[in-house]
Design a protein around this motif. Structure first.
Motif, PDB file in Angstrom:
ATOM      1  N   ALA A   1       0.934  -1.375  -0.063  1.00  0.00           N
ATOM      2  CA  ALA A   1       0.022   0.013   0.173  1.00  0.00           C
ATOM      3  C   ALA A   1       0.998   1.220   0.019  1.00  0.00           C
ATOM      4  CB  ALA A   1      -0.943  -0.081   1.055  1.00  0.00           C
ATOM      5  N   ARG A   2       1.889   1.214   0.575  1.00  0.00           N
ATOM      6  CA  ARG A   2       2.888   2.447   0.860  1.00  0.00           C
ATOM      7  C   ARG A   2       3.468   2.548  -0.651  1.00  0.00           C
ATOM      8  NH1 ARG A   2       4.218   0.490   6.009  1.00  0.00           N
ATOM      9  NH2 ARG A   2       6.266  -0.679   5.132  1.00  0.00           N
ATOM     10  N   ARG A   3       3.904   1.599  -1.101  1.00  0.00           N
ATOM     11  CA  ARG A   3       4.649   1.688  -2.279  1.00  0.00           C
ATOM     12  C   ARG A   3       3.562   2.206  -3.417  1.00  0.00           C
ATOM     13  NH1 ARG A   3       6.934  -3.441  -1.002  1.00  0.00           N
ATOM     14  NH2 ARG A   3       5.451  -4.412  -2.294  1.00  0.00           N
ATOM     15  N   SER A   4       2.565   1.854  -3.414  1.00  0.00           N
ATOM     16  CA  SER A   4       1.232   2.327  -4.331  1.00  0.00           C
ATOM     17  C   SER A   4       0.954   3.704  -4.213  1.00  0.00           C
ATOM     18  CB  SER A   4       0.215   1.605  -4.284  1.00  0.00           C
ATOM     19  OG  SER A   4      -1.061   1.911  -5.060  1.00  0.00           O
ATOM     20  N   GLU A   5       1.089   4.077  -2.957  1.00  0.00           N
ATOM     21  CA  GLU A   5       0.755   5.595  -2.420  1.00  0.00           C
ATOM     22  C   GLU A   5       1.808   6.380  -2.777  1.00  0.00           C
ATOM     23  OE1 GLU A   5      -0.846   7.916   1.494  1.00  0.00           O
ATOM     24  OE2 GLU A   5       0.634   6.094   1.749  1.00  0.00           O
ATOM     25  N   ARG A   6       3.162   5.805  -2.771  1.00  0.00           N
ATOM     26  CA  ARG A   6       4.301   6.682  -3.150  1.00  0.00           C
ATOM     27  C   ARG A   6       4.422   6.882  -4.470  1.00  0.00           C
ATOM     28  NH1 ARG A   6       9.154   3.652   0.600  1.00  0.00           N
ATOM     29  NH2 ARG A   6       8.506   4.853   2.655  1.00  0.00           N
ATOM     30  N   LEU A   7       3.969   5.693  -5.183  1.00  0.00           N
ATOM     31  CA  LEU A   7       4.028   5.987  -6.906  1.00  0.00           C
ATOM     32  C   LEU A   7       2.981   6.880  -7.140  1.00  0.00           C
ATOM     33  CD1 LEU A   7       4.913   4.830  -9.508  1.00  0.00           C
ATOM     34  CD2 LEU A   7       3.408   3.100  -9.217  1.00  0.00           C
TER      35      LEU A   7
ATOM     36  N   LEU B   1       5.951  10.391   1.082  1.00  0.00           N
ATOM     37  CA  LEU B   1       6.968   9.596   0.736  1.00  0.00           C
ATOM     38  C   LEU B   1       8.046   9.056   2.134  1.00  0.00           C
ATOM     39  CD1 LEU B   1       8.182  11.042  -2.448  1.00  0.00           C
ATOM     40  CD2 LEU B   1       6.880   9.088  -2.139  1.00  0.00           C
ATOM     41  N   ILE B   2       7.946  10.054   2.976  1.00  0.00           N
ATOM     42  CA  ILE B   2       9.059   9.783   4.314  1.00  0.00           C
ATOM     43  C   ILE B   2       7.965  10.257   5.422  1.00  0.00           C
ATOM     44  CG2 ILE B   2      11.059  10.259   5.335  1.00  0.00           C
ATOM     45  CD1 ILE B   2      12.193  11.409   2.595  1.00  0.00           C
ATOM     46  N   PRO B   3       6.933   9.300   5.890  1.00  0.00           N
ATOM     47  CA  PRO B   3       6.241   9.585   6.864  1.00  0.00           C
ATOM     48  C   PRO B   3       6.810  10.209   8.205  1.00  0.00           C
ATOM     49  CG  PRO B   3       5.500   7.516   5.914  1.00  0.00           C
ATOM     50  CD  PRO B   3       6.802   7.984   5.297  1.00  0.00           C
ATOM     51  N   GLY B   4       6.369  11.119   8.827  1.00  0.00           N
ATOM     52  CA  GLY B   4       6.960  11.565   9.958  1.00  0.00           C
ATOM     53  C   GLY B   4       8.151  12.365   9.843  1.00  0.00           C
TER      54      GLY B   4
ATOM     55  N   LEU C   1       3.107  14.384  -8.284  1.00  0.00           N
ATOM     56  CA  LEU C   1       4.053  15.513  -8.546  1.00  0.00           C
ATOM     57  C   LEU C   1       4.560  15.897  -9.362  1.00  0.00           C
ATOM     58  CD1 LEU C   1       5.906  17.509  -6.369  1.00  0.00           C
ATOM     59  CD2 LEU C   1       7.503  15.512  -6.366  1.00  0.00           C
ATOM     60  N   ASN C   2       4.966  14.769 -10.346  1.00  0.00           N
ATOM     61  CA  ASN C   2       5.382  15.036 -11.749  1.00  0.00           C
ATOM     62  C   ASN C   2       4.460  15.786 -12.543  1.00  0.00           C
ATOM     63  OD1 ASN C   2       7.429  14.384 -13.858  1.00  0.00           O
ATOM     64  ND2 ASN C   2       5.833  13.138 -14.678  1.00  0.00           N
ATOM     65  N   ARG C   3       2.989  15.348 -12.654  1.00  0.00           N
ATOM     66  CA  ARG C   3       2.332  16.119 -13.373  1.00  0.00           C
ATOM     67  C   ARG C   3       2.066  17.619 -12.786  1.00  0.00           C
ATOM     68  NH1 ARG C   3      -1.071  11.587 -12.412  1.00  0.00           N
ATOM     69  NH2 ARG C   3      -2.164  12.513 -10.887  1.00  0.00           N
ATOM     70  N   THR C   4       2.212  18.068 -11.694  1.00  0.00           N
ATOM     71  CA  THR C   4       2.275  19.355 -10.985  1.00  0.00           C
ATOM     72  C   THR C   4       3.496  20.084 -11.459  1.00  0.00           C
ATOM     73  OG1 THR C   4       1.032  18.626  -8.830  1.00  0.00           O
ATOM     74  CG2 THR C   4       2.293  20.724  -8.947  1.00  0.00           C
ATOM     75  N   LEU C   5       4.509  19.486 -11.515  1.00  0.00           N
ATOM     76  CA  LEU C   5       5.953  20.067 -11.944  1.00  0.00           C
ATOM     77  C   LEU C   5       5.975  20.562 -13.391  1.00  0.00           C
ATOM     78  CD1 LEU C   5       8.542  18.377  -9.588  1.00  0.00           C
ATOM     79  CD2 LEU C   5       7.640  20.317  -9.485  1.00  0.00           C
ATOM     80  N   THR C   6       5.390  19.507 -14.243  1.00  0.00           N
ATOM     81  CA  THR C   6       5.393  19.807 -15.523  1.00  0.00           C
ATOM     82  C   THR C   6       4.142  20.585 -16.199  1.00  0.00           C
ATOM     83  OG1 THR C   6       4.329  17.583 -15.973  1.00  0.00           O
ATOM     84  CG2 THR C   6       6.663  17.526 -15.995  1.00  0.00           C
ATOM     85  N   THR C   7       3.062  20.702 -15.493  1.00  0.00           N
ATOM     86  CA  THR C   7       2.054  21.446 -16.110  1.00  0.00           C
ATOM     87  C   THR C   7       1.739  22.760 -15.410  1.00  0.00           C
ATOM     88  OG1 THR C   7       0.576  20.329 -14.514  1.00  0.00           O
ATOM     89  CG2 THR C   7       0.889  19.154 -16.352  1.00  0.00           C
ATOM     90  N   THR C   8       2.150  23.120 -14.232  1.00  0.00           N
ATOM     91  CA  THR C   8       2.033  24.543 -13.453  1.00  0.00           C
ATOM     92  C   THR C   8       3.281  25.220 -13.452  1.00  0.00           C
ATOM     93  OG1 THR C   8       1.094  25.540 -11.683  1.00  0.00           O
ATOM     94  CG2 THR C   8       2.318  23.667 -11.388  1.00  0.00           C
ATOM     95  N   THR C   9       3.085  26.571 -13.430  1.00  0.00           N
ATOM     96  CA  THR C   9       4.331  27.542 -13.291  1.00  0.00           C
ATOM     97  C   THR C   9       3.866  28.224 -11.971  1.00  0.00           C
ATOM     98  OG1 THR C   9       3.019  29.262 -14.558  1.00  0.00           O
ATOM     99  CG2 THR C   9       4.603  27.713 -15.879  1.00  0.00           C
ATOM    100  N   ASP C  10       3.039  27.910 -11.178  1.00  0.00           N
ATOM    101  CA  ASP C  10       2.651  28.637  -9.854  1.00  0.00           C
ATOM    102  C   ASP C  10       3.780  28.138  -9.107  1.00  0.00           C
ATOM    103  OD1 ASP C  10       1.758  29.498  -7.500  1.00  0.00           O
ATOM    104  OD2 ASP C  10      -0.348  29.169  -8.214  1.00  0.00           O
TER     105      ASP C  10
END
Length: 643
Positions: A508-514, A544-547, A520-529
């Motif tokens: 579940a964690r791996r799926s969540e991280r993926l 990705l790194i709980p806590g 994050l990749n979509r945000t970095l490539t689609t927004t300039t804000d």
């Protein structure tokens, strides 16, 4: 008259001559009758007509020298004469007897009974019966009485009396023994039908007390774990008896167990082996104990007692109790075997139910809670701990507690203490006295809670120990080999459940991280804000790194030579942190920027490269990793992740 409980003072008659036949008794009685008639005739005749001294019977030799007793009575039951044999039987002198009546001597019949018997004898001319007279010392003497009535002089009763005390005692003892044996047989059938051990022990004590006429009693069972006899059921005694644990050779139960034979103590309060606790808390004056043996193996001891003023115990009592003890020991073993068979059936069902429960969920913490609950239930133990192994840190930590507060000292290093030893060796460990075992790091904690025993089972898959399942009891407890195997089977099932839950959570964690990285990749490539990008980066780090504590450093727009903390996540005081500035050549951030490589520090408090150590201490940060933010050949800042 003297008290009835005094012992006889007159010596018993030692008559080794053969007993006379009925015909001889009748002939002797006829001779005595003729002699009495002759004597009375002489007394009635004129003095001058008396026979000479040579012709008379001197001192009534025939009457007074006879082996059997002779008594002459009138119809009012007054004693007119008695021979030496009867005087010896009852311990009175002839002169004393001549002042007494039969009611003074009779032990069992009332005066009215005696008058009625005399009327019958007068009507029939004689009779034969048994009577019980009292000796001068109060002891009874059983007599066989043959009476002949003579009407002369207002009526006389000639009585021949034979001492049959020994025979009657033997008859009464035989009758009592037969009654006891019949009682034992009936009780044996009754206790053989009872298979509940607790009810059986109560029943054994109750029936044993009634069998020998005791005041109270108790049954002690032998326990190998303690090397002692432990009281399990009792009658007419308070709960104080539960503290009367007896070792072999100590006290009445211990002596009977050590000797493997019964023991009677009719002077218990002065007996050197008497228990001080029993003397203090009871009025026991006499006691009897019989070991319970089954195939020469000691099962326990049955002890009965009589209080002050009660009865003493006899060898007949001991023989009857010994016979009963044999049947009781067999009944106890049968009840134990039945309980074991029932327990095995129940434990199989409990194991199946527990397995279904622990395998029914995939949430790790929920699985741990279910394991601890099922373990407490199937082991009938209130105090359970489930400890988890942290291989990276080489420690064991508390996963779940049942019935206990969290003890100090956790996490424990693997190999330290009792549970650390189980984690290191992968083998079960049993401790009978945790309060005083030098290997226990929690001995003060156990003493404070009154915990006595410890059982630790490894929870492992193949050669990897995932955790330790512990059981603590406040009472002494031993675990049989089959019981340990049963609990070990449950621990194996628990290991599978924990591993499945961990694998599920890891997936579940791996799926969540993926999913987080994709977002994050979509945000970095689609927004300039700029603000949105920063928020998305920090949110991704929290997934990705709980806590972890994340900090984003960028060039200061007002001071181009410095980096400023522009955003953070997980800080206790994020507002104060925004005032922090770092030069590109200083600290871990500067080192990462100048080298364009990731920099780590396992202990920021002791690392001289880490700036603002007081701030890190206030935030509770121990370790840190710094990643430079590089695009092409240009460094835009750094991302710090700390825990």
């Amino acid at each position: 008259m003297p008290p009835r409980h005094a012992r006889p003072t007159a010596p018993p008659i030692q008559d080794t001559a053969p007993l006379p036949t009925a015909a001889e008794l009748l002939a002797e009685n006829a001779n005595l009758r003729n002699r009495i008639v002759e004597l009375e005739a002489r007394q009635a005749a004129p003095s001058g007509s008396h026979a000479s001294g040579a012709e008379a019977d001197p001192s009534g030799t025939l009457l007074h020298k006879a082996v059997d007793g002779f008594v002459l009575l009138d119809t009012e039951a007054r004693i007119l004469d008695a021979n030496e044999a009867y005087c010896r039987m009852v311990g009175y002198t002839r002169g004393e007897l001549l002042t007494m009546t039969v009611p003074n001597m009779e032990a069992s019949e009332t005066p009215e009974d005696i008058r009625r018997r005399i009327r019958e004898i007068v009507e029939t001319g004689g009779g034969r019966f048994e009577a019980r007279h009292l000796r001068k010392d109060g002891e009874p003497v059983d007599l066989e009485v043959s009476v002949t009535f003579f009407p002369a002089n207002g009526g006389r009763l000639s009585c021949l009396l034979r001492d049959i005390t020994a025979r009657k005692q033997a008859e009464r003892a035989l009758e009592r023994r037969g009654h006891q044996f019949e009682t034992v047989r009936a009780i044996g059938e009754e206790i053989s039908r009872e298979l509940n051990l607790a009810r059986l022990l109560d029943l054994i004590v109750e029936r044993a007390v009634g069998l020998v006429g005791a005041t109270g009693g108790a049954i002690y069972l032998w326990t190998e774990a303690e090397g002692a006899l432990v009281p399990q059921a009792w009658s007419q005694h308070g709960d104080w008896l539960s503290r009367h644990r007896v070792e072999l050779g100590q006290g009445l139960p211990g002596v009977a167990a050590a000797r493997r034979e019964g023991l009677i103590v009719n002077d218990y309060r002065t007996w050197p082996g008497a228990s001080p606790l029993v003397l203090e808390r009871s009025r026991i004056a006499a006691a009897i104990a019989e070991p319970l043996l089954c195939r020469e193996r000691l099962v326990g001891v049955l002890a009965l007692d009589s209080e002050e003023g009660g009865r003493h115990f006899s060898e007949d009592d001991r023989r009857a109790l010994a016979l009963f003890a044999t049947q009781a020991a067999i009944a106890i073993e049968n009840a134990r075997l039945h309980a074991a068979a029932v327990w095995k059936s129940e434990e199989l069902g409990a194991l199946l139910r527990a397995t279904r429960s622990v395998m029914g969920g995939l949430n790790l913490q929920h699985t741990l809670e279910v394991i601890a609950s099922e373990a407490a239930r199937i082991a009938r133990c209130q105090h359970v701990k489930l400890l988890l192994v942290d291989r990276e840190a080489q420690t064991i930590r508390i996963g779940v507690l049942r019935g206990l507060a969290a003890p100090d000292g956790f996490p424990l290093p693997i190999g330290a203490g009792l549970s650390g030893t189980v984690a290191a060796t992968g083998r079960p460990l049993y401790i009978a006295d945790t309060q005083n075992d030098p290997r226990s790091l929690l001995a003060p904690f156990d003493r404070a809670l009154g915990l006595r025993t410890y059982l630790g089972l490894p929870i492992r898959i193949r050669d990897e120990v995932l955790g330790v399942l512990t059981f603590n009891t406040s009472e002494p407890r031993q675990y049989a080999a089959d019981e340990l195997a049963y609990y070990a089977s449950f621990a194996d099932q628990a290991a599978l459940a924990i591993e499945n839950a961990r694998l599920h959570e890891a997936a579940a964690r791996r799926s969540e991280r993926l999913a987080t990285l994709n977002t994050l990749n979509r945000t970095l490539t689609t927004t300039t804000d700029h603000e949105q990008v920063v928020r998305q980066i920090l949110a991704a780090l929290e997934v990705l790194i709980p806590g972890a504590v994340a900090r984003l450093w960028l060039w200061d727009a007002n001071r181009a030579e410095d980096f400023r903390l522009v955003a953070s996540a997980g800080l206790r005081s994020p507002v104060g942190a925004r005032q922090l500035l770092v030069r590109p050549t200083d600290g871990l951030v500067g080192l990462a920027v100048t080298t364009r490589q990731a920099v780590t520090s396992a202990d920021v408090a002791a690392d001289p490269r880490f700036l603002n150590r007081s701030w890190a201490e206030a935030e509770g940060l121990r370790s840190s990793a710094i990643l430079p933010l590089i695009c092409g050949d240009q460094v835009h800042g750094a991302l710090a992740v700390s825990k």
